[in-house]
Design a protein around this motif. Structure first.
Motif, PDB file in Angstrom:
ATOM      1  N   GLU A  33      -0.841  -5.589   5.486  1.00 51.86           N
ATOM      2  CA  GLU A  33      -0.199  -5.196   4.232  1.00 51.86           C
ATOM      3  C   GLU A  33      -1.244  -4.883   3.166  1.00 51.86           C
ATOM      4  O   GLU A  33      -1.112  -3.918   2.407  1.00 51.86           O
ATOM      5  CB  GLU A  33       0.723  -6.323   3.753  1.00 51.86           C
ATOM      6  N   ALA A  34      -2.302  -5.701   3.122  1.00 50.13           N
ATOM      7  CA  ALA A  34      -3.381  -5.459   2.158  1.00 50.13           C
ATOM      8  C   ALA A  34      -4.055  -4.115   2.425  1.00 50.13           C
ATOM      9  O   ALA A  34      -4.374  -3.368   1.490  1.00 50.13           O
ATOM     10  CB  ALA A  34      -4.404  -6.588   2.225  1.00 50.13           C
ATOM     11  N   CYS A  35      -4.265  -3.806   3.698  1.00 50.76           N
ATOM     12  CA  CYS A  35      -4.879  -2.516   4.056  1.00 50.76           C
ATOM     13  C   CYS A  35      -3.972  -1.346   3.684  1.00 50.76           C
ATOM     14  O   CYS A  35      -4.448  -0.292   3.249  1.00 50.76           O
ATOM     15  CB  CYS A  35      -5.195  -2.481   5.549  1.00 50.76           C
ATOM     16  N   ASN A  36      -2.673  -1.531   3.859  1.00 50.08           N
ATOM     17  CA  ASN A  36      -1.731  -0.464   3.502  1.00 50.08           C
ATOM     18  C   ASN A  36      -1.696  -0.229   1.998  1.00 50.08           C
ATOM     19  O   ASN A  36      -1.585   0.910   1.537  1.00 50.08           O
ATOM     20  CB  ASN A  36      -0.327  -0.817   4.007  1.00 50.08           C
ATOM     21  N   ARG A  37      -1.802  -1.313   1.238  1.00 48.69           N
ATOM     22  CA  ARG A  37      -1.745  -1.182  -0.220  1.00 48.69           C
ATOM     23  C   ARG A  37      -3.009  -0.545  -0.784  1.00 48.69           C
ATOM     24  O   ARG A  37      -2.956   0.174  -1.778  1.00 48.69           O
ATOM     25  CB  ARG A  37      -1.519  -2.556  -0.861  1.00 48.69           C
ATOM     26  N   ASP A  38      -4.139  -0.862  -0.164  1.00 43.88           N
ATOM     27  CA  ASP A  38      -5.401  -0.278  -0.633  1.00 43.88           C
ATOM     28  C   ASP A  38      -6.254   0.070   0.586  1.00 43.88           C
ATOM     29  O   ASP A  38      -7.062  -0.732   1.044  1.00 43.88           O
ATOM     30  CB  ASP A  38      -6.143  -1.262  -1.540  1.00 43.88           C
ATOM     31  N   PRO A  39      -6.075   1.276   1.127  1.00 42.73           N
ATOM     32  CA  PRO A  39      -6.795   1.673   2.347  1.00 42.73           C
ATOM     33  C   PRO A  39      -8.307   1.727   2.180  1.00 42.73           C
ATOM     34  O   PRO A  39      -9.035   1.773   3.176  1.00 42.73           O
ATOM     35  CB  PRO A  39      -6.235   3.079   2.633  1.00 42.73           C
ATOM     36  N   HIS A  40      -8.787   1.706   0.935  1.00 40.30           N
ATOM     37  CA  HIS A  40     -10.225   1.829   0.694  1.00 40.30           C
ATOM     38  C   HIS A  40     -10.902   0.477   0.461  1.00 40.30           C
ATOM     39  O   HIS A  40     -12.111   0.433   0.232  1.00 40.30           O
ATOM     40  CB  HIS A  40     -10.479   2.738  -0.510  1.00 40.30           C
ATOM     41  N   TYR A  41     -10.119  -0.613   0.521  1.00 35.28           N
ATOM     42  CA  TYR A  41     -10.698  -1.935   0.273  1.00 35.28           C
ATOM     43  C   TYR A  41     -11.270  -2.475   1.580  1.00 35.28           C
ATOM     44  O   TYR A  41     -10.551  -2.960   2.450  1.00 35.28           O
ATOM     45  CB  TYR A  41      -9.641  -2.879  -0.293  1.00 35.28           C
ATOM     46  N   LEU A  42     -12.590  -2.382   1.710  1.00 37.64           N
ATOM     47  CA  LEU A  42     -13.271  -2.679   2.967  1.00 37.64           C
ATOM     48  C   LEU A  42     -13.094  -4.120   3.452  1.00 37.64           C
ATOM     49  O   LEU A  42     -12.867  -4.338   4.655  1.00 37.64           O
ATOM     50  CB  LEU A  42     -14.755  -2.338   2.832  1.00 37.64           C
ATOM     51  N   PRO A  43     -13.202  -5.149   2.588  1.00 38.22           N
ATOM     52  CA  PRO A  43     -13.062  -6.525   3.092  1.00 38.22           C
ATOM     53  C   PRO A  43     -11.761  -6.786   3.841  1.00 38.22           C
ATOM     54  O   PRO A  43     -11.747  -7.554   4.809  1.00 38.22           O
ATOM     55  CB  PRO A  43     -13.153  -7.371   1.812  1.00 38.22           C
ATOM     56  N   SER A  44     -10.664  -6.144   3.418  1.00 39.29           N
ATOM     57  CA  SER A  44      -9.391  -6.341   4.124  1.00 39.29           C
ATOM     58  C   SER A  44      -9.485  -5.848   5.561  1.00 39.29           C
ATOM     59  O   SER A  44      -9.002  -6.500   6.496  1.00 39.29           O
ATOM     60  CB  SER A  44      -8.260  -5.603   3.400  1.00 39.29           C
ATOM     61  N   LYS A  45     -10.120  -4.701   5.756  1.00 36.72           N
ATOM     62  CA  LYS A  45     -10.235  -4.149   7.109  1.00 36.72           C
ATOM     63  C   LYS A  45     -11.183  -4.982   7.969  1.00 36.72           C
ATOM     64  O   LYS A  45     -10.934  -5.188   9.162  1.00 36.72           O
ATOM     65  CB  LYS A  45     -10.702  -2.695   7.034  1.00 36.72           C
ATOM     66  N   ILE A  46     -12.259  -5.461   7.364  1.00 36.37           N
ATOM     67  CA  ILE A  46     -13.194  -6.308   8.107  1.00 36.37           C
ATOM     68  C   ILE A  46     -12.504  -7.595   8.546  1.00 36.37           C
ATOM     69  O   ILE A  46     -12.614  -8.027   9.703  1.00 36.37           O
ATOM     70  CB  ILE A  46     -14.433  -6.620   7.242  1.00 36.37           C
ATOM     71  N   ASN A  47     -11.768  -8.214   7.628  1.00 38.54           N
ATOM     72  CA  ASN A  47     -11.077  -9.463   7.956  1.00 38.54           C
ATOM     73  C   ASN A  47      -9.932  -9.243   8.939  1.00 38.54           C
ATOM     74  O   ASN A  47      -9.662 -10.095   9.795  1.00 38.54           O
ATOM     75  CB  ASN A  47     -10.564 -10.130   6.683  1.00 38.54           C
ATOM     76  N   LEU A  48      -9.251  -8.100   8.818  1.00 39.62           N
ATOM     77  CA  LEU A  48      -8.188  -7.783   9.770  1.00 39.62           C
ATOM     78  C   LEU A  48      -8.766  -7.634  11.174  1.00 39.62           C
ATOM     79  O   LEU A  48      -8.210  -8.158  12.151  1.00 39.62           O
ATOM     80  CB  LEU A  48      -7.471  -6.497   9.349  1.00 39.62           C
ATOM     81  N   ALA A  49      -9.881  -6.932  11.283  1.00 35.64           N
ATOM     82  CA  ALA A  49     -10.521  -6.771  12.591  1.00 35.64           C
ATOM     83  C   ALA A  49     -10.936  -8.124  13.162  1.00 35.64           C
ATOM     84  O   ALA A  49     -10.761  -8.391  14.359  1.00 35.64           O
ATOM     85  CB  ALA A  49     -11.735  -5.851  12.474  1.00 35.64           C
TER      86      ALA A  49
END
Length: 276
Positions: A33-49
């Motif tokens: 959800e965090a990635c969807n709200r802000d696709p450019h916020y890198l920490p969310s994608k790193i933590n999701l991975a």
């Protein structure tokens, strides 16, 4: 990677437990959800991975990191995912992962996870002396925490006594003194930018000026943040103030939290001081 490969760490002891898996599933949902709200916020994608790696969904982790570059945690998580996916397929991707971590160390010499993961790769292959070399390097940059404790236990390394706590309060006082707002304090803050808020009827003021920020709650200065005013190495910090109460990591950035102050590190160098 350390969570999955290291059977002696705390995380591995709970992997597969129902409560842990449920919490992990919730974390994945929130991070998506965090990635969807802000696709450019890198920490969310790193933590999701990272959460997907824990869930053994390596392909999804790789997809999450697709197209992302220029961050050590991105490269580290991508390499971890490929390596572990290869293990499940009985394909040895040691050489590829090994090369990735060596390149990370060349680019980010203070990036502790690369040393840990290199050590873990060698430890798995029974090359313990090489593993110890990489893990000793890890301890230089990340001397505390569960992985540091595990390394010391594995190789029977005692914790250096010069890290015993000596002081609670940082020797240099903050630019603005903590405590009740006085006429003198208000005078010192005149040149600062000022933003006022109210939370549950409590006045909140944030002052900022040239890299400094001051938080005032209910007319009391409770936090002062700013650049450190002198050269100070991490080793000297630990000698003078001992083991941090907490350590927060985000890629090559770390925050060491002591009893009455905290320091922010970037690439192993102290950049910012926070008094509270």
């Amino acid at each position: 990677m350390s969570t999955l490969l290291d059977p002696k760490t705390r995380a591995s002891s709970v992997r597969g437990c129902d409560d842990f898996q449920k919490s992990l599933d919730k974390a994945v949902d929130f991070l998506k959800e965090a990635c969807n709200r802000d696709p450019h916020y890198l920490p969310s994608k790193i933590n999701l991975a990272a959460a997907m790696i824990l869930s053994k969904d390596y392909h999804a982790a790789i997809s999450t990191l697709k197209g992302l570059t220029d961050h050590p945690s991105v490269e580290s998580n991508r390499s971890i995912s490929h390596y572990l996916m290869g293990k499940e397929m009985d394909v040895d991707l040691f050489d590829k992962s090994h090369k990735t971590f060596l390149n990370l160390i060349k680019q980010y010499s203070h990036y502790a996870p690369a040393y840990y993961n290199l050590g873990r790769l060698y430890y798995e292959r029974g090359e313990y002396s090489i593993a110890e070399t990489h893990w000793l390097n890890y301890l230089k940059y990340s001397p505390y925490g569960i992985y540091a404790d595990n390394i010391r236990k594995t190789f029977n390394i005692s914790e250096n006594l010069h890290h015993q706590k000596k002081q609670d309060v940082f020797i240099d006082p903050p630019l603005i003194p903590l405590g009740e707002m006085t006429a003198k304090t208000e005078k010192e803050l005149e040149s600062f930018n000022k933003k006022e808020y109210e939370i549950d009827y409590m006045p909140v003021i944030i002052y900022s000026f040239k890299g400094y920020r001051v938080l005032v709650l209910d007319w009391e200065v409770v936090c002062v943040e700013g650049p450190i005013g002198k050269d100070l190495s991490v080793d000297q910090l630990l000698r003078d103030y001992g083991k941090p109460h907490d350590i927060f990591e985000n890629g090559q950035n770390e925050t060491f939290v002591f009893k009455k102050f905290a320091v922010d590190l970037q690439n192993g160098e102290i950049r910012k001081m926070t008094y509270f």
